[in-house]
Enzyme design. Structure first.
Site: not given
Ligand code: S3P
Length: 449
Positions: A29, A33, A101, A176, A327, A354
């Site tokens: 994450s 970013r 995603g 996200q 996760d 997911k």
């Molecule tokens: C993430 C948010 C989560 C997580 C993903 C990473 C992020 O997803 O499952 O692996 O870095 O913001 P969601 O926002 O769909 O919950």
């Protein structure tokens, strides 16, 4: 099938004690970013410990397509020469976010308030995932989108020419979505407000503050309210990416179920919005301790020590903890199989959207290995067989999902018969050194030929 090549079938077999130090890679994450925010400031952001998994490499490529200069200096050291808030160039081709995603949703947010058009696509997993959850709030800024049915990729975004700030209550617990709205708010004049009913990982808020944006967070009756003042000049930073708790989960969980194990996993980020798994494991009776607790780069960090824990018990995981371990449910369900009694996981509807439908993928694979699983739309239960009584012997479909593949390989390390996964290829998206790291600890994980 793997998104980036032929399937890689893999097998994991019961092994002797796992021992040693597991240096897991950087946080996924925070890595995404770092690149995206680095691309949105003027000047050079330097990064150490960047996760060099495929998901993050795809984001690096995307930032180059939007005009940033992204350089790999080797050994996890990267730099990003940004173009400033509102300075994205229009990409020449399609932005391929692969399996990620996080990558696609955050980048869509970042470009949605800039006067450019971009088309996004991904692998079969990503192209099946819902994007309306981000394009709905981005439309409020003035961004237009055309995608496939049910709001799926491939999709073209026409960024707002004259963006307006928004106030948005996030309808699902998703960092996200929250982050996409905040990144879009960067190039809108005035204040953008995002409210989340349940707190999700807060790296975007923390990092925006670190990059010099004006961000305030208050708890209100509606939830956690984040206010961002738009059109700041972001200041280039040096970022040390902490190691990923979601990757640490795998060697930690393996050590808990393999007899005689004692594994140290140093320097793990323990941001409370991410560390729910470790709390849960301790409630189940895991011999898991935090050593050398400290703060690094504004994030709480500790060395995790996990030892074989033969007397794990099933528990009811509090639904309020779900976002902080979203996760980690796949690997938790493996631990639950080795515990005695039932583990109940509620309030986890998000697992169904997911990289795969993670309840379905784990339920099928656990059953193939002799474990009893019950499931509903937003809950599931695993009835533990207990230590030494997990049959194994199953072939599990990883469904283009790295965490499903790794979870079943962990299971094979302590099951009575080897556990196979049809494709370990997706592991490279988040934990490219999983196989050598686990092997060095003493695991027997192999690629089938
Ligand atoms: C993430 C948010 C989560 C997580 C993903 C990473 C992020 O997803 O499952 O692996 O870095 O913001 P969601 O926002 O769909 O919950």
């Amino acid at each position: 099938m793997s998104g980036h090549g032929d399937p890689i079938p893999m097998t994991s077999t019961a092994c002797g004690p796992l021992r040693g130090v597991a240096d897991v890679p950087g946080d996924k994450s925070i890595s995404h970013r770092s690149l995206i925010l680095g691309a949105m400031c003027v000047g050079e952001t330097t990064i150490t410990g960047l996760l060099e998994g495929q998901d993050v490499l795809d984001t690096a490529k995307a930032m180059r397509a939007f005009g940033a200069q992204v350089t790999d200096h080797g050994e996890g050291k990267w730099s990003v020469r940004g173009v400033g808030v509102g300075g994205f160039a229009e990409p020449d081709g399609v932005i391929d976010c692969g399996n990620s995603g996080t990558g696609v949703r955050l980048i869509m947010g970042a470009m949605a308030t800039q006067p450019i058009t971009a088309t996004f696509s991904g692998d079969a997993s990503l192209n099946g995932r819902p994007m309306a959850r981000v394009t709905d709030p981005l439309a409020l800024f003035g961004c237009q989108t055309v995608g496939r049915s049910k709001g799926r990729l491939p999709m073209t975004l026409v960024g707002a020419r004259t963006p307006v700030p928004v106030r948005y209550v996030v309808p699902v617990p998703s960092a996200q979505v929250k982050s996409a709205v905040l990144l879009a708010g960067l190039n809108a004049p005035g204040q953008t407000v995002v409210i989340e009913k349940e707190a999700t990982r807060d790296h975007t808020e923390r990092m925006l503050q670190g990059f010099g944006a004006e961000v305030s967070v208050v708890e209100t009756e509606e939830g956690r309210e984040i206010t961002l003042t738009g059109q700041p000049e972001l200041v280039a930073q040096h970022i040390e990416v902490p190691r990923d708790p979601s990757s640490a989960a795998f060697p930690v969980c393996a050590a808990l179920i393999v007899p005689g194990s004692d594994v140290l996993v140093p320097g793990i980020g323990l941001n409370p919005t991410r560390a729910g798994l470790f709390t849960t494991l301790r409630e189940m009776g895991a011999d898991l301790t935090y050593e050398n607790e400290r703060v690094e780069g504004g994030e709480p960090v500790a060395d995790l020590r996990a030892r074989f824990s033969p007397d794990l018990i099933g528990i009811e995981v509090p639904p309020a903890r779900a976002a902080s371990m979203i996760d980690e449910y796949p690997v938790l369900s493996v631990i639950a199989a080795f515990a005695s009694g039932q583990t109940v996981m509620r309030g986890v509807r998000e697992l169904r959207v997911k990289e795969s439908d993670r309840i379905d993928a784990m339920a099928k694979g656990l059953r193939a290995n002799g474990i009893v699983v019950d499931e509903g739309e937003d809950w599931w239960t695993v009835t533990g067989a207990g230590h030494g009584k997990v049959a194994g012997g199953g072939l599990c479909a990883s469904q283009l999902d790295h965490r499903i593949a790794m979870s079943f390989l962990i299971m094979g390390m302590a099951a009575n018969a080897p556990v196979r996964v049809d494709d370990g290829g997706p592991i490279a998206t988040s934990f490219p050194i999983f196989e050598p790291l686990m092997t060095a600890l003493g695991a027997q994980v192999s690629r089938d030929v």
